[in-house]
Motif scaffolding. Structure first.
Motif, PDB file in Angstrom:
ATOM      1  N   GLU A  78       8.620  -5.902   9.008  1.00 51.77           N
ATOM      2  CA  GLU A  78       7.859  -6.904   9.760  1.00 51.77           C
ATOM      3  C   GLU A  78       7.768  -8.167   8.891  1.00 51.77           C
ATOM      4  O   GLU A  78       7.611  -8.088   7.667  1.00 51.77           O
ATOM      5  CB  GLU A  78       6.466  -6.372  10.122  1.00 51.77           C
ATOM      6  CG  GLU A  78       5.848  -7.199  11.223  1.00 51.77           C
ATOM      7  CD  GLU A  78       4.675  -6.520  11.930  1.00 51.77           C
ATOM      8  OE1 GLU A  78       4.274  -5.423  11.514  1.00 51.77           O
ATOM      9  OE2 GLU A  78       4.171  -7.110  12.904  1.00 51.77           O
ATOM     10  N   HIS A  81       5.922  -9.053   5.591  1.00 50.75           N
ATOM     11  CA  HIS A  81       6.359  -8.460   4.311  1.00 50.75           C
ATOM     12  C   HIS A  81       7.814  -8.800   3.971  1.00 50.75           C
ATOM     13  O   HIS A  81       8.186  -8.827   2.810  1.00 50.75           O
ATOM     14  CB  HIS A  81       6.201  -6.938   4.345  1.00 50.75           C
ATOM     15  CG  HIS A  81       4.873  -6.525   4.860  1.00 50.75           C
ATOM     16  ND1 HIS A  81       3.714  -6.799   4.178  1.00 50.75           N
ATOM     17  CD2 HIS A  81       4.500  -5.912   6.009  1.00 50.75           C
ATOM     18  CE1 HIS A  81       2.686  -6.364   4.890  1.00 50.75           C
ATOM     19  NE2 HIS A  81       3.132  -5.834   6.001  1.00 50.75           N
ATOM     20  N   ASP A 163       2.165  -0.221   5.691  1.00 53.00           N
ATOM     21  CA  ASP A 163       0.977  -0.714   6.412  1.00 53.00           C
ATOM     22  C   ASP A 163      -0.188   0.281   6.382  1.00 53.00           C
ATOM     23  O   ASP A 163      -1.342  -0.111   6.624  1.00 53.00           O
ATOM     24  CB  ASP A 163       1.331  -0.988   7.881  1.00 53.00           C
ATOM     25  CG  ASP A 163       1.886  -2.390   8.116  1.00 53.00           C
ATOM     26  OD1 ASP A 163       1.724  -3.258   7.241  1.00 53.00           O
ATOM     27  OD2 ASP A 163       2.478  -2.594   9.192  1.00 53.00           O
ATOM     28  N   HIS A 215      -1.473  -4.298   2.835  1.00 53.00           N
ATOM     29  CA  HIS A 215      -2.596  -5.205   3.104  1.00 53.00           C
ATOM     30  C   HIS A 215      -3.844  -4.595   2.488  1.00 53.00           C
ATOM     31  O   HIS A 215      -3.975  -3.366   2.423  1.00 53.00           O
ATOM     32  CB  HIS A 215      -2.849  -5.366   4.609  1.00 53.00           C
ATOM     33  CG  HIS A 215      -1.677  -5.884   5.390  1.00 53.00           C
ATOM     34  ND1 HIS A 215      -1.240  -7.185   5.298  1.00 53.00           N
ATOM     35  CD2 HIS A 215      -0.854  -5.280   6.289  1.00 53.00           C
ATOM     36  CE1 HIS A 215      -0.196  -7.361   6.109  1.00 53.00           C
ATOM     37  NE2 HIS A 215       0.060  -6.217   6.716  1.00 53.00           N
TER      38      HIS A 215
HETATM   39 FE1  FEO Z   1       3.497  -3.963  10.307  1.00 48.71          FE
HETATM   40 FE2  FEO Z   1       1.885  -5.621   7.831  1.00 48.71          FE
HETATM   41  O1  FEO Z   1       3.264  -5.333   9.079  1.00 48.71           O
END
Ligand code: FEO
Length: 380
Positions: A78, A81, A163, A215
């Motif tokens: 994604e 990242h 994630d 994150h």
């Molecule tokens: Fe599914 Fe933080 O991207």
């Protein structure tokens, strides 16, 4: 920032973002995490969103302290990242790009190249030796995209979890983990409970002392707490015995009914969360609806349908496999109330919903409605 002697944090905080993935409010910003594992060989774990490429490359260069990376491990494609993969590949031309087969298909789609001359395709169980440590790969499709692969560092007992175990909010803002992690989980991977369960099963035999998500903060203490929450959220079991009341109101009459119900429940000592779906954060409401044991939906009949914010809210729930709840429906309609029937139809795909008796308001709440609401509070 040092996570252990040989693992460094090189991520960035984004305080300019308004909506993560263009839909989730992030008043405290967002962190795009990236890590460096330094051994005889050096591996970089993921890049960052492309607006932060320069800051991230500076962080990387400082942490490298004159060395050069041997690998870039891509856990997830994604763009929050993967947005700086191109800049990394351009700067470190000898580094090997490591990822799942599907990740390279996505690289071709995003960047026009799949790095065929300098790539290493890995799948579950594969091991990358960096010297005194192995990186063991664990494929975790749909947590959050199909190409996702995590890896476990055998020396520091660190799980690079993509994630999973992330949260909304930048890392330079201190806030409790659970609420923003729940809102993030339900919003982003709420639909994929069985895949999250499979991930928990796949990691359970590793002795994990550090979780490094893409994150939110690095997790080191009380890891059982976070794993238990993920188990509960992904199995769609209520997290608390509370009641979420989610409503819309055009002129205040439905709100008055909700207030009466909430006051009765508060007076009875119940944990109650109330959300005006037109004004409050819909994804916080979503998180609390998943968290609660019982959910009350209250809305107005509108164009022989229901008020649009409630329609959107129920769509979000159904998309995310909402299930296993006691439900109460309150409808309002001045001449042809239909909202309860519409809500019931919209919720039909959800399993294990136990519906209580509906309450129908015709414009303003009547004395009979007041008695019904007091009776509903007792049942709840
Ligand atoms: Fe599914 Fe933080 O991207």
């Amino acid at each position: 920032m040092e996570i252990s002697k040989n693992i460094k944090y090189i991520g960035v905080n984004d305080h300019s973002i308004d909506l993560f993935e263009s839909q989730f409010k992030v008043p405290n910003g967002m962190a795009y995490n990236s890590y460096l594992v330094i051994d005889e060989k050096i591996a970089v774990m993921d890049t960052v969103e492309k607006g932060f490429t320069e800051e991230w490359l500076n962080n990387l260069e400082t942490a490298l302290d004159g060395r050069v990376p041997d690998y870039l491990i891509v856990h997830h494609m994604e763009p929050d990242h993967a947005g700086s993969i191109g800049a990394f590949a351009e700067k470190y031309k000898d580094a090997v790009i490591v990822g799942s087969q599907m990740a390279f298909v996505m690289m071709k789609n995003f960047f026009g190249t799949d790095f065929s001359e300098r790539r290493l395709v890995v799948s579950s169980g594969d091991v990358l030796n960096l010297g005194s440590r192995d990186e063991v790969f664990i494929a975790t499709p749909m947590v959050h995209w199909p190409e996702v692969i995590m890896n476990y560092d055998t020396k520091d007992k660190a799980l690079f979890s993509a994630d999973a175990f992330g949260k909304f909010g930048a890392n330079d803002v201190s806030e409790p983990w659970d609420d923003e992690a729940r809102r993030y989980f339900v919003g982003i991977v709420g639909k994929y409970g069985s895949q999250v369960q499979a991930t928990l099963d796949a990691i359970k035999d590793h002795s994990i002392e550090i979780i490094c998500p893409l994150h939110g903060p690095v997790l080191k203490d009380d890891l059982a707490h976070y794993v238990a929450l993920y188990d509960r959220w992904s199995s769609y079991e209520p997290e608390c015995d509370g009641i979420a009341i989610c409503y819309t109101s055009v002129y205040g009459h439905t709100r008055e009914a909700v207030k009466l119900l909430a006051d009765e429940l508060h007076a009875a000592g119940k944990k109650v969360c109330v959300f005006d779906l037109a004004r409050d954060d819909m994804f916080e409401a979503l998180g609390e609806a998943f968290c609660a044991e019982k959910v009350v939906f209250a809305t107005t009949t509108y164009n022989m349908e229901i008020f649009p914010f409630m329609h959107t809210f129920i769509n979000h729930l159904v998309e995310r496999a909402f299930q296993k709840k006691k439900i109460a429906l309150i409808e309002n309609g001045s001449w042809a109330p239909r909202a309860a029937a519409v809500m019931r139809e919209l919720l039909a795909p959800c399993s294990e919903l136990d519906f209580l008796d509906d309450i129908t308001i015709r414009s303003a709440i009547s004395d009979a409605n007041k008695e019904q609401l007091i009776a509903l509070a007792k049942v709840l």
